[in-house]
Design an enzyme around this catalytic site. Structure first.
Site, PDB file in Angstrom:
ATOM      1  N   HIS A  13       5.924  -0.824 -10.864  1.00  0.00           N
ATOM      2  CA  HIS A  13       4.816   0.104 -11.094  1.00  0.00           C
ATOM      3  C   HIS A  13       4.373   0.117 -12.562  1.00  0.00           C
ATOM      4  CE1 HIS A  13       5.780   1.829  -7.132  1.00  0.00           C
ATOM      5  NE2 HIS A  13       7.004   2.067  -7.541  1.00  0.00           N
TER       6      HIS A  13
HETATM    7  O1  RIB Z   1       5.432   6.399  -8.120  1.00  0.00           O
HETATM    8  C1  RIB Z   1       5.932   5.488  -9.072  1.00  0.00           C
HETATM    9  C2  RIB Z   1       6.072   6.146 -10.408  1.00  0.00           C
HETATM   10  O2  RIB Z   1       6.988   7.236 -10.319  1.00  0.00           O
HETATM   11  C3  RIB Z   1       6.655   5.212 -11.481  1.00  0.00           C
HETATM   12  O3  RIB Z   1       6.155   5.554 -12.741  1.00  0.00           O
HETATM   13  C4  RIB Z   1       8.126   5.506 -11.425  1.00  0.00           C
HETATM   14  O4  RIB Z   1       8.786   5.231 -12.661  1.00  0.00           O
HETATM   15  C5  RIB Z   1       8.112   6.984 -11.172  1.00  0.00           C
HETATM   16  O5  RIB Z   1       7.906   7.641 -12.424  1.00  0.00           O
END
Ligand code: RIB
Ligand code: CA
Length: 313
Positions: free
Chosen positions: A243
């Site tokens: 992500h």
């Molecule tokens: O949904 C994914 C996000 O939530 C990413 O930033 C992960 O690190 C959590 O913070």
């Protein structure tokens, strides 16, 4: 070309860690002025610990790391140990940090840094709940017009939610903060699950990290091997979705991404859809566009860039 001055706001988290490492591996393009920590994946004390461990893993104990808000603006903190482990950085065994936290509050660092630099030269890169960012904007509304851009990981549209049926974790944890940030008028680039779920650490890509044979490469392989469990079980994914590194990669190679400049509003009224990012993807309303909402990624190009840069550390 001058490197881009950024502040990473983060809740490490294995994927946050990779995003920070990618930034530190790219000094010609990115001048990382500081790391501000927020409660999210795990409580603030752990996110502030983890951020420093990542800097030391990269051989950068000189990086200024700040602790920020320890809870959302108006809701109880929701954490994600079920995804990231009890420390938030499960997977590798890393030494406890030796470098100190900065004494200044993260929000004050954000405000002071934006005010001390010429307008349009500071980019904020939030990788977790937007509590620090919204607090800075509320305490110093003048910084909104001074910011170059906010490039954040959060939200979802076609991919829908990962923490509730409607909401992505970063937005869900602090929807009031997200609402304020999306309404602040700062140029926004958004990396939603629609993109990040296409950036999967397959076994081959994980092997490429490990085959770097460096402490960083091995640690990243161990991090992604740990936190892929959740997505494999839930989505049948072929590996961990990276992500947050999508934010850093955008700064380095924006051509790897495509999306639409559309209106994105945040649900804050209904518990059923709390934290949903309502993207007007098909432009069916006359609500003004406020975000570049990404939808596609050149995943192999992303992993080639990431692996090449991690090899530098
Ligand atoms: O949904 C994914 C996000 O939530 C990413 O930033 C992960 O690190 C959590 O913070
Ligand atoms: Ca994160």
């Amino acid at each position: 070309m001058q490197p881009r001055k950024i502040i990473i706001d983060t809740d490490p988290g294995q994927d946050d860690a990779v995003a920070i490492l990618l930034a530190l591996a790219s000094p010609d393009e990115i001048d990382l002025l500081g790391i501000t920590c927020v409660a999210g994946n795990v409580p603030l004390a752990l996110t502030a610990r983890n951020a420093r461990m990542i800097c030391e893993l990269a051989g950068r104990p000189d990086i200024a790391v700040f602790a920020g808000c320890d809870r959302p603006l108006g809701r109880a903190l929701v954490t994600a140990e079920h995804v990231h482990g009890k420390t938030g950085l499960d997977g590798p065994t890393l030494p406890e940090p030796q470098m100190p936290l900065q004494p200044q509050h993260a929000v004050d660092f954000i405000i002071d840094t934006v005010r001390a630099n010429p307008p349009g030269t500071i980019t904020l890169c939030p990788l977790g709940p937007l509590t620090n960012i919204a607090t800075a904007l509320a305490r110093a509304p003048d910084i909104a017009a001074r910011l170059q851009e906010i490039v954040l990981m959060g939200g979802a549209y076609f991919e829908v939610g990962n923490i509730t049926p409607a909401a992505e974790f970063n937005i869900y944890v602090d929807p009031q903060a997200a609402k304020a940030v999306f309404a602040a008028g700062v140029p926004l680039v958004v990396m939603p699950l629609d993109v990040t779920h296409k950036a999967l650490v397959t076994a081959e890509r994980n092997a490429a990290f490990r085959n770097l044979g460096t402490p960083v490469g091995i640690a990243v392989a161990q991090m992604t091997e740990f936190f892929e469990r959740y997505d494999r079980e839930k989505y049948g994914s072929l590996g961990a979705p990276l992500h947050d590194p999508c934010v850093t990669a955008y700064l380095l190679a924006p051509h790897l991404f495509s999306g639409r400049h559309v209106n994105v509003e945040i649900e804050t009224m209904s518990e059923l859809t709390m934290g949903m990012t309502v993207a007007d993807w098909w432009r069916v309303t006359d609500r003004p566009a406020n975000a570049m909402f990404m939808g596609q990624i050149d995943a192999q190009g992303f992993f080639d860039l990431l692996t090449q840069r991690l090899a530098r550390l």
